[in-house]
Design an enzyme around this catalytic site. Structure first.
Site, PDB file in Angstrom:
ATOM      1  N   HIS A 151       0.825  -1.206   0.000  1.00 14.84           N
ATOM      2  CA  HIS A 151       0.000   0.000   0.000  1.00 14.84           C
ATOM      3  C   HIS A 151       0.860   1.257   0.000  1.00 14.84           C
ATOM      4  CE1 HIS A 151      -3.771   2.070   0.240  1.00 14.84           C
ATOM      5  NE2 HIS A 151      -3.375   2.771   1.280  1.00 14.84           N
ATOM      6  N   ASP A 164      -8.284  -0.734  -1.108  1.00 17.13           N
ATOM      7  CA  ASP A 164      -8.288   0.597  -1.711  1.00 17.13           C
ATOM      8  C   ASP A 164      -7.236   0.729  -2.805  1.00 17.13           C
ATOM      9  OD1 ASP A 164      -8.532   0.304   1.159  1.00 17.13           O
ATOM     10  OD2 ASP A 164      -8.882   2.441   1.348  1.00 17.13           O
ATOM     11  N   ARG A 234     -16.093   1.462   1.454  1.00 18.41           N
ATOM     12  CA  ARG A 234     -15.405   2.168   0.375  1.00 18.41           C
ATOM     13  C   ARG A 234     -14.195   1.384  -0.131  1.00 18.41           C
ATOM     14  NH1 ARG A 234     -15.249   7.765   1.841  1.00 18.41           N
ATOM     15  NH2 ARG A 234     -13.090   7.682   2.560  1.00 18.41           N
ATOM     16  N   GLY A 237     -15.624  -0.828  -2.553  1.00 21.67           N
ATOM     17  CA  GLY A 237     -16.006  -0.047  -3.721  1.00 21.67           C
ATOM     18  C   GLY A 237     -14.836   0.299  -4.608  1.00 21.67           C
ATOM     19  N   TRP A 238     -13.715   0.650  -4.004  1.00 25.60           N
ATOM     20  CA  TRP A 238     -12.517   0.940  -4.809  1.00 25.60           C
ATOM     21  C   TRP A 238     -12.162  -0.272  -5.666  1.00 25.60           C
ATOM     22  CZ3 TRP A 238     -11.366   5.744  -5.317  1.00 25.60           C
ATOM     23  CH2 TRP A 238     -11.269   6.645  -4.247  1.00 25.60           C
ATOM     24  N   THR A 353     -10.034   6.894   5.758  1.00 23.70           N
ATOM     25  CA  THR A 353     -10.109   5.936   6.854  1.00 23.70           C
ATOM     26  C   THR A 353      -8.939   4.965   6.855  1.00 23.70           C
ATOM     27  OG1 THR A 353     -12.513   6.085   6.965  1.00 23.70           O
ATOM     28  CG2 THR A 353     -11.541   4.070   7.803  1.00 23.70           C
TER      29      THR A 353
END
Length: 388
Positions: A151, A164, A234, A237-238, A353
């Protein structure tokens, strides 16, 4: 970036004579009250609130919003929208393509999509040079033992994959490859990143855990699986948006594509099952809608709506998912309105977040007009408005 999709936009900009010129000052208030065109209303409102200088630094939330603004430009041909994007990017890229960005995290790469866009629209080589810096950074960027991009290249994110992260880099990759004839690498890498992340993060219910730590040393990581405890909406969703965008841009017979399609179908089923029947939206902790304190979140609801609609349109999933997308669309539209000043207000958007537990996620502040929500809304609206 598909050249055929952008040719109309390039012609519109050329006719307007705006390439290379200074951006117009933002309007004091929206120039239209097109209540039936929420994309235009939202872009007009946002550019009235923020100049290309005051909108913020180089970041993925602003990059997401401006990519959504660009999609609105492609439909409307309003050259002011592209001029605004160019003015923002030109704060960070000089005439020789130099940029101060170190690209030490996936988050820092997302706005690189704007570099590819601007090269396509203007032909200016500096945008190619700047975009190439991201491409070159990936050759030395740290990975897990099976090839997943960390990340971030920091001690606190070492060995970690966050759901994400794939959106921050894989759409850029396939668009870069198409623009600069590098598909042999970029298409393969993008699909493999999505597949690698899914192997570690997709749960039995089809949804994704927020993160995975190969070292099992993060405070949130399960000592056996390395996974974070919750399915934050989210983050899911990403991934969903990234997977659809990459499928759109890569060959049907490409390596790893069948695995990615299986992942998307399982994910779509999980998303549909988790949809709130009362509102059509999705919950902050997506698989625990009935628990105390949980609430429906606008940005992920836009992301899921976009992904289901696009995947159904393209045949990646059953056409039956269009109904879930339509319910999601109605649910998100219930969260947008105009204030007394005539500007749009999009509510109930979670702020950025970290990885945490259930109590952490449901306690996250809810903002109005946060860029995570604005950008996701534009992508959703541009997809769903054409569906009727």
């Amino acid at each position: 970036m598909k050249r055929s999709a952008l040719s109309v936009a390039a012609c519109a900009l050329a006719l307007a004579g705006l390439v290379g010129t200074a951006p117009a000052a933002p309007a004091a208030a929206p120039r239209t009250r097109a209540a039936d065109d929420w994309s235009v209303a939202l872009v007009e409102s946002t550019t009235a609130r923020h100049t290309p200088t005051s909108i913020g630094g180089w970041s993925y939330p602003v990059g997401l919003y401006l990519y959504g603004q660009y999609r609105t430009y492609l439909r409307t041909g309003d050259a002011r929208y592209l001029t605004y994007v160019k003015a923002y990017v030109d704060r960070f890229v000089d005439q020789d393509g130099n940029t101060a960005q170190k690209f030490s995290s996936l988050d820092s790469m997302q706005a690189g999509r704007l570099l590819v866009i601007l090269h396509h629209e203007t032909g200016e080589d500096r945008y190619r040079i700047a975009a190439r810096r991201i491409r070159e950074r990936l050759t030395s960027y740290p990975r897990t033992s099976d090839g997943g991009f960390w990340h971030a290249d920091t001690a606190s994110r070492a060995h970690q994959l966050w759901s994400d992260g794939v959106y921050m880099v894989t759409p850029f990759l396939v668009e870069y490859g198409a623009e600069f004839d590098d598909e042999a690498y970029t298409d393969r890498e993008a699909v493999e990143q999505l597949n690698t992340y899914a192997r570690h993060l997709q749960a039995d219910n089809g949804l994704f855990q927020h993160a995975f730590d190969e070292s099992r040393t993060a405070a949130w990581a399960d000592k056996e699986t390395g996974r974070a405890p919750e399915q934050w909406c989210r983050a899911v969703g990403w991934y969903a948006m990234a997977a659809v965008d990459v499928l759109d841009a890569t060959p049907e017979d490409g390596p790893g594509r069948e695995e990615l399609l299986r992942t998307v179908r399982k994910l779509a089923a999980g998303i549909a099952r988790a949809q709130d029947p009362a509102t059509g939206r999705w919950f902050q902790v997506v698989d625990k809608g009935g628990r105390e304190g949980n609430w429906t979140e606008t940005s992920c609801s836009s992301m899921f709506t976009y992904a289901l609609s696009r995947a159904a349109e393209k045949g990646y999933v059953s056409a039956s998912y269009r109904e879930a997308a339509r319910r999601g669309y109605r649910g998100v539209l219930a969260k947008i309105s105009r204030g007394a000043d005539g500007l749009t207000r999009l509510t109930d958007i979670s702020i950025g977040t970290n990885v945490g537990d259930y109590a952490f996620y449901v306690a996250r502040p809810r903002q109005t007009n946060d860029f995570h929500g604005l950008g996701a809304f534009l992508l959703m609206n541009e997809q769903l408005r054409k569906q009727g």
